[in-house]
Design an enzyme around this catalytic site. Structure first.
Site, short mmCIF file in Angstrom:
data_model
loop_
_atom_site.label_atom_id
_atom_site.label_comp_id
_atom_site.label_asym_id
_atom_site.label_seq_id
_atom_site.Cartn_x
_atom_site.Cartn_y
_atom_site.Cartn_z
N HIS A 106 35.78 -9.06 -19.15
CA HIS A 106 36.89 -8.70 -19.43
C HIS A 106 37.73 -8.60 -18.24
CE1 HIS A 106 35.20 -8.74 -23.38
NE2 HIS A 106 36.53 -9.45 -23.73
N ASP B 55 -4.30 15.03 -8.81
CA ASP B 55 -5.84 14.64 -9.22
C ASP B 55 -6.46 14.31 -8.30
OD1 ASP B 55 -8.11 13.27 -9.86
OD2 ASP B 55 -7.50 12.84 -11.66
N HIS C 203 -10.30 11.77 -8.97
CA HIS C 203 -10.42 10.65 -8.89
C HIS C 203 -11.03 9.84 -7.03
CE1 HIS C 203 -6.14 9.80 -7.08
NE2 HIS C 203 -6.43 8.72 -7.29
N HIS D 91 -10.83 5.09 -4.91
CA HIS D 91 -10.35 4.63 -3.50
C HIS D 91 -12.02 4.93 -2.70
CE1 HIS D 91 -6.70 4.92 -4.97
NE2 HIS D 91 -6.43 6.25 -5.30
N ASP E 26 -5.05 2.55 -7.76
CA ASP E 26 -4.67 3.36 -8.78
C ASP E 26 -3.92 2.72 -10.08
OD1 ASP E 26 -5.18 5.80 -7.96
OD2 ASP E 26 -3.25 5.27 -6.52
#
Lengths: 193, 423
Positions: free
Chosen positions: B110, B211, B214, B219, B360
Site C-alpha cells: 500500500h 570440536d 572430528h 576430513h 561437515d
C-alpha cells in the site's frame, strides 16, 4: 516509430556452417556430461586445457540493479568477490584426487547424478580473435543428484564455456557456472557443473 | 482475578548438570525449537552483519535474527540501525533484495514509506484515516543494536545487558586478538556463502566452538592431500569457555616463538603477517601476541574460524534446518595481493565447495536424522570426553581444557540450558 532492431543476434539466424558448429559443440558437451555422470574422472580431466579456469560465482540481488537486458555475467559477483568456486583447472584435479581417496565421506557411498545439458549454441565472442581457435559457448543445465535413500537435489543454471580446438578435438579452456539460486539448497557442492 | 501458576519449562533437565549427557530432543523436537526461539533468539545478542558491508550513508543489507528478517543500515550520522523487515501496516516484507543504498523503504503493498531507521514518514491517502492513525506509533520494530570491532550485533531484549556485558571481558580478550590483531581492524570480502543444511542449528555451532576430535576422521580425505594431521597443526592448543558461556580454541605459543609461527592460518599472506608482528605486540601486548585464535562460537550462533579467515552465522530454519551465512574476513590493512591469497585460501578449503568443509554438513544432517529417527533409545547422547580436566591459567582467561576433550561442547549445552531455564 522504429521498433526494436531484429538482428541475427536475437533471431538466431545462421548459416549451415554455424549450425553445424553448434551441433559439434553440443555433441562434445553431451559426451563430457556423460563422463561426469559415470564418474570417469580421469577421462573428464583430460578434456581440460592445462591453463583452464573454472568458476562458480554468487548471484547478486541488489536494490535498483535490475537485470533486464543485462548479460547474466553482470548479475553475479565479479573478481575480488566471494565465489563458491574460482580456481585454476589444476585444483579440479585435487578435487578429483580427494574423491578417489574413497574417504570423502559426503561422496561415500557416491551420489548419482544425471546432467541435462540444453540450449547449446556458439555466441558472438567480443573477446575472441577472428579465425582464432576458441569459441564462446552458451549452455543451460539441470543436474539432478541423489544420494542414499533420501537426498534428492537439483541444480539449475547456465554456463559460459570457452572451448579451444586442438588436434584431437575440443578442450575446455574456461567455464563459468551461473546457478539460479542465491542461497544453495544443498549441504555441499562436491560435484562439477 | 485469575490465578496463574508458573510451570517448569518443558525443556527443563534436557542437558545433564555437568553437560556430559544431552537429550536427543534438542535436535528435532518442534516444541523445544519454539521455546528456543522465545528464550534464546528473542533474548540474546545476535550477529547481523559487519560494518564493512555498509560503509556509506544509506547502505543497507538484509539479514536475520533467528528466523526474523531484518535490515541493517548506515544512517547519515554514521550510526547503524536494525529494523524488522516487515511493514507495520499489514506485515508485508518491505525489502526483498540482499543489499542496496536507499533513503527510504516503501512497502510494495500500500506504499507506506519508512526511513531506514524505522520512522514512518509517509502514508498514501493519510486523510482517509480520519485522524485514527498515529504515525509515531507505527515505526518499524527496532531491536537494540551495538557494534564491537566492526561486528554488528542486535537483540530483541530492550532491557537486558549491554553487548560488552553479554560478551564479557574474558571473551573480549580473545575477540581483540581475532578482529583487531594489528590495531587496524578487519573487514569482510564482498559476497556471502549461503547454503541450507538439513540439520539442527546447534550442531554447526558446537562444532565450531571447538570440536577438534572430528577433523582427523571427518576430513581425512582432504587432509591426506597435504599437510599435517590436525593434532600436529594445532599443538599446543586449548579449549576455553568464557564466563558468559562463549567458546574459543586457541594455540598458546611459548615465549620466543618466531613471528612467522604466530600467523592466523595456512600460508596465506604469511610474509605480510610476519612483518606486522611489532604492531600486533603493540596492540595486544607481548604475552597476548602468543595467543593464536583457531575457532570459536559466541553463543548462540555466531561462529568464528580465524584459522581459515571465516566468520559465519548458523541461522535456525526450523528444528531440522540451518542456513549458514559464511563470510571471508581479511585484515583491513592487507594489500590487494594478500587479500587475494586469504580469499583464495578460505574459498578452496571452506564454504559449500570447500575441500575441507564439504564433509561437515553431511555429519550434521546425519546427527539430526539420527536423533529424530532413533528417539526410542532412552539414553541421552554422550559428550563426556575429558570430563573434569578443566583448569585455569592466567595467560588464557576462562575455563580451560585440553584440545582433545569435549569441554566446549559441554559448556555450550550448559549455556543453552541456562538460557532455557531463565524465567
Amino acid at each position: 516509430m522504429d521498433g526494436p532492431a531484429v538482428t541475427a543476434a536475437t533471431t538466431g539466424a545462421a548459416t549451415t556452417d554455424v549450425v553445424a558448429l553448434d551441433l559439434e559443440i553440443a555433441r562434445f558437451l553431451y559426451r563430457e556430461a556423460a563422463l561426469l555422470d559415470d564418474r570417469r574422472w580421469d577421462d573428464w580431466l583430460a578434456l581440460w586445457a592445462e591453463d583452464g579456469h573454472y568458476s562458480v560465482p554468487i548471484r547478486r540481488d541488489v536494490e535498483g540493479d535490475d537485470s533486464w537486458g543485462r548479460p547474466v555475467e553482470e548479475c553475479f559477483g565479479g573478481p575480488g568477490e566471494l565465489h563458491y568456486v574460482d580456481e585454476p583447472f589444476l585444483v579440479a584435479s585435487v578435487r578429483v584426487a580427494k574423491l578417489k581417496t574413497g574417504k570423502a565421506w559426503a561422496e561415500q557411498p557416491p551420489s548419482h547424478t544425471t546432467r541435462l545439458i540444453t540450449n547449446v549454441h556458439v555466441l558472438d565472442d567480443p573477446d575472441g580473435e577472428p579465425d582464432g581457435d576458441e569459441v564462446l559457448v552458451h549452455s543451460n543445465f539441470l543436474v539432478h543428484r541423489t544420494r542414499g535413500a533420501t537426498h534428492q537435489e537439483q541444480f539449475v543454471g547456465t554456463r559460459r564455456d570457452r572451448l579451444r580446438r586442438s588436434d584431437d578435438g575440443w578442450r575446455i579452456a574456461g567455464r563459468r557456472v551461473f546457478l539460479n539460486t542465491s542461497v544453495l539448497g544443498v549441504a555441499n557442492l562436491q560435484l562439477f557443473f | 482475578m485469575s490465578i496463574s501458576t508458573v510451570a517448569e519449562p518443558l525443556t527443563a533437565g534436557l542437558v545433564a548438570e555437568d553437560g556430559s549427557r544431552v537429550s536427543r530432543r534438542l535436535f528435532f523436537d518442534d516444541a523445544v525449537y519454539e521455546e528456543e526461539r522465545r528464550r534464546i533468539f528473542e533474548r540474546t545478542w545476535l550477529f547481523v552483519g559487519h560494518e564493512s558491508q555498509i560503509p556509506d550513508a544509506g547502505d543497507f543489507i538484509a539479514s536475520s535474527m533467528g528466523e526474523e528478517p531484518v535490515l541493517v543500515s548506515r544512517g547519515i550520522d554514521g550510526s547503524v540501525s536494525v529494523v524488522v523487515n516487515s511493514c507495520t501496516h499489514r506485515g508485508t516484507k518491505l525489502c526483498d533484495v540482499d543489499r542496496g543504498n536507499a533513503s527510504t523503504l516503501t512497502c510494495p503493498y500500500h506504499g507506506w514509506q519508512f526511513a531506514l531507521d524505522g520512522r514512518l514518514l509517509g502514508v498514501p491517502r493519510f486523510a482517509a484515516y480520519l485522524g485514527e492513525l498515529d504515525k509515531s506509533d507505527r515505526s518499524l520494530h527496532r531491536p537494540r543494536v551495538e557494534t564491537f570491532l566492526g561486528l554488528i550485533f542486535a537483540t530483541f531484549d530492550l532491557g537486558g545487558p549491554t553487548l560488552r556485558e553479554y560478551l564479557g571481558d574474558d571473551l573480549i580478550f580473545y575477540l581483540e586478538a581475532t578482529f583487531d590483531r594489528d590495531g587496524t581492524g578487519t573487514s569482510v570480502v564482498a559476497g556471502i556463502h549461503r547454503w541450507h543444511i538439513a540439520c539442527n542449528w546447534k550442531l554447526p555451532c558446537e562444532n565450531q566452538a571447538g570440536d577438534l576430535y572430528h577433523p582427523d576422521v571427518s576430513h581425512v580425505a582432504a587432509l591426506s592431500l597435504g599437510g599435517d594431521s590436525v593434532s600436529a597443526s594445532l599443538d599446543p592448543g586449548v579449549q576455553v569457555t568464557t564466563s558468559e558461556g562463549h567458546a574459543m580454541v586457541v594455540r598458546t605459543m611459548p615465549e620466543g616463538t618466531p613471528p612467522a609461527d604466530l600467523v592466523p592460518g595456512g600460508n596465506a599472506g604469511v610474509d605480510w603477517f610476519t612483518g606486522r608482528h611489532e604492531l600486533v605486540e603493540e596492540r595486544l601486548g607481548a604475552e597476548r601476541s602468543l595467543i593464536v585464535p583457531i575457532a570459536g562460537n559466541v553463543f548462540p550462533n555466531f561462529s568464528m574460524l580465524p584459522s581459515v579467515f571465516s566468520i559465519r552465522v548458523n541461522h535456525p530454519r526450523g528444528p531440522m534446518g540451518t542456513e549458514v551465512w559464511a563470510y571471508c574476513l581479511v585484515p583491513s590493512a592487507a594489500p590487494p595481493e594478500v587479500r587475494e591469497q586469504i580469499h583464495g585460501y578460505y574459498q578452496v578449503t571452506f564454504g559449500p565447495g570447500g575441500l575441507v568443509e564439504e564433509e561437515d554438513g553431511e555429519n550434521w544432517i546425519g546427527m539430526t536424522n539420527g536423533a529424530s529417527t532413533a528417539r526410542t533409545d532412552p539414553r541421552p547422547l554422550h559428550i563426556g570426553m575429558g570430563l573434569g580436566t578443566e583448569y585455569t591459567d592466567e595467560r588464557v582467561p576462562g575455563s580451560v581444557a585440553p584440545l582433545f576433550t569435549e569441554h566446549n561442547q559441554r559448556e555450550f549445552y550448559k549455556t543453552w540450558q541456562r538460557w532455557m531455564d531463565r524465567p
